[in-house]
Design an enzyme around this catalytic site. Structure first.
Site, PDB file in Angstrom:
ATOM      1  N   CYS A  55      -9.286  10.623  21.712  1.00 44.61           N
ATOM      2  CA  CYS A  55      -9.473   9.365  20.972  1.00 44.61           C
ATOM      3  C   CYS A  55     -10.842   8.758  21.260  1.00 44.61           C
ATOM      4  CB  CYS A  55      -8.365   8.390  21.347  1.00 44.61           C
ATOM      5  SG  CYS A  55      -8.624   6.709  20.754  1.00 44.61           S
ATOM      6  N   CYS A  58     -10.777   5.360  22.941  1.00 45.24           N
ATOM      7  CA  CYS A  58     -10.394   5.488  24.345  1.00 45.24           C
ATOM      8  C   CYS A  58     -11.615   5.884  25.179  1.00 45.24           C
ATOM      9  CB  CYS A  58      -9.300   6.527  24.518  1.00 45.24           C
ATOM     10  SG  CYS A  58      -7.798   6.210  23.571  1.00 45.24           S
ATOM     11  N   CYS A 191      27.722  14.478  44.765  1.00 48.66           N
ATOM     12  CA  CYS A 191      26.632  15.343  44.296  1.00 48.66           C
ATOM     13  C   CYS A 191      25.271  14.683  44.523  1.00 48.66           C
ATOM     14  CB  CYS A 191      26.841  15.643  42.812  1.00 48.66           C
ATOM     15  SG  CYS A 191      25.407  16.321  41.965  1.00 48.66           S
ATOM     16  N   CYS A 194      23.263  14.123  41.378  1.00 46.67           N
ATOM     17  CA  CYS A 194      23.819  13.000  40.611  1.00 46.67           C
ATOM     18  C   CYS A 194      23.288  11.674  41.156  1.00 46.67           C
ATOM     19  CB  CYS A 194      25.341  13.008  40.666  1.00 46.67           C
ATOM     20  SG  CYS A 194      26.109  14.525  40.044  1.00 46.67           S
TER      21      CYS A 194
END
Length: 442
Positions: A55, A58, A191, A194
């Site tokens: 860009c 940018c 777990c 998890c």
């Protein structure tokens, strides 16, 4: 605050990809792996630039961004995300154009868009104003430190309340019988993976609920307790994530496990099942203003007069526009149309008149920039036009006057062929044509 979206109508030059910032700069390079710890769990005020290496705007901002980071060192954190490489982070925070600057203040879950000037002094001044406001709010008790406000398990990234607890008793009614799209995590309390996923799942659940208006939800089921549903879907390992859509077989979630990855997949699911945006006729100022201000881009078709095309011809043009609205429905764009000549001030501000009809313009109302369709008013021509704009290319100009022109209230099209105005009948029975002609000749 309105989103700051520069990339839609900018960045016309594509250059080789290169790193914008290095370890020697005061700009903190942010990635999905460090964003949570550096930003979301921080008490600091952050200014973060989301950029793409190709860009042009940018690239122009880089030097100023480094100066800003140095000037604010130890006061305000200044970061940068290569959103072209780390698309999940850009998607998580609704970044659709480059560069986008976001402010992560007291509530890290709801960053605001920076709307100030782009020079280094303007950015520094803006940051100091934001910092003073943050300190004032903390003194008044409006906000404590971000660490005191963090939700359990989320590291400041979300609330467990937005994760729907699913059981054998409520699963079918909530997940299978409703119209909501679900991402369901089947977990076991013991777990480790998890437990690692829990804060990411909570943060994603909050963001997805808000961004999809509840059309996509995240749920969790303890598969060691609720074994009927878990057994039905053959859950063997933990965590297992499945996607449920009404009337379809569930599919396994195959994406990453960061909140950004989860949000990105959820938004894709939302877009896939969302209806295309409505194609509205510009009947008054409110329709144009609301559509353009609420949308990243508003696409306007200027269709020939009904006497030139008839209903069949006009419906053909509208069909093309509706097909393109469907094709680009994942974009937050508005779609409008108007009959040629009905809004002359709008046409003049866009320079429409010189191209004939049908014509098309795409307007970025936040930047007061627009682009015109130069190709054919067809699926192929419009697709090419919009594709160029969506990647930050294409020729653009400033809307005439820098503001939206006057819009007149008009009657809606009735869907019928046009009718020529009735000619007025003149009664010539009492007129002596010979006498009048002789007077004229005299």
């Amino acid at each position: 605050m309105r989103p700051l979206l520069l990339g839609v109508l900018c960045c016309s030059l594509v250059l080789p990809v290169r790193a914008f910032y290095s370890a020697g700069d005061d700009v903190v390079e942010l990635t999905p792996s460090n964003f949570n710890k550096e930003v979301l769990q921080s008490d600091s005020l952050w200014l973060i630039e989301f950029y793409a290496p190709w860009c042009g705007h940018c690239q122009s901002l880089t030097a100023d961004w480094k100066k800003v980071a140095t000037a604010l060192k130890g006061i305000v954190k200044v970061g940068a995300v290569d959103a072209d490489q780390h698309k999940s982070l850009g998607s998580q925070y609704g970044v659709r154009g480059f560069p986008t600057i976001k402010i992560f203040g007291a509530n890290k879950n709801k960053p605001e868009d920076y709307q100030g000037g782009r020079g280094n002094q303007a950015i520094v001044d803006g940051a100091m104003n934001l910092l003073r406001t943050l300190v004032k709010d903390r003194m008044s008790g409006k906000y404590g430190s971000s660490s005191s406000n963090k939700q359990s398990g989320g590291g400041g990234g979300g609330s467990k309340q937005d994760v729907v607890e699913l059981t054998d008793d409520n699963f079918d009614k909530m997940v299978l019988e409703g119209d909501t799209v679900w991402l369901v995590e089947f977990f076991a309390p013991w777990c480790g993976h998890c437990k690692s996923l829990e804060p990411e799942w909570a943060a994603a659940a909050s963001a997805v609920k808000e961004q999809t208006k509840g059309k996509v939800r995240l749920g969790a089921m303890d598969a060691t307790v609720h074994q009927a549903v878990s057994g039905r879907y053959g859950i063997r390992g933990f965590p297992t994530i499945k996607i449920f859509r009404k009337g379809e077989e569930p599919e396994d979630y195959q994406g990453g496990r960061t909140r950004g990855d989860i949000i990105e997949r959820a938004l894709d699911l939302f877009s896939d099942h969302a209806a295309p945006p409505e194609l509205l006729e510009i009947l008054n100022k409110d329709i144009l203003t609301k559509t353009c201000e609420d949308s990243q881009l508003c696409v306007i078709g200027f269709l020939p007069h009904i006497l030139d095309t008839g209903a069949a011809g006009r419906n053909g043009y509208l069909k093309v526009m509706m097909q393109m609205a469907e094709k680009y429905k994942k974009k937050t764009w508005g779609w409008l149309w108007i009959e040629a000549g009905a809004q002359m001030e709008l046409e003049a501000s866009l320079g429409i008149g010189g191209f004939g009809y049908p014509a098309m313009a795409a307007i970025n109302a936040r930047k007061m920039k627009f682009a015109l369709l130069r190709g054919s008013f067809s699926e192929t021509g419009i697709h090419e036009f919009l594709r160029e704009l969506s990647v930050g290319r294409g020729s653009t100009a400033t809307l005439g006057g820098g503001t939206m022109p006057k819009i007149h209230t008009v009657e809606p099209w009735d869907g019928k062929d046009g009718e020529l105005p009735e000619e007025e009948d003149y009664d010539l029975s009492d007129v002596d044509l010979d006498d009048n002609m002789s007077k004229t000749e005299l």
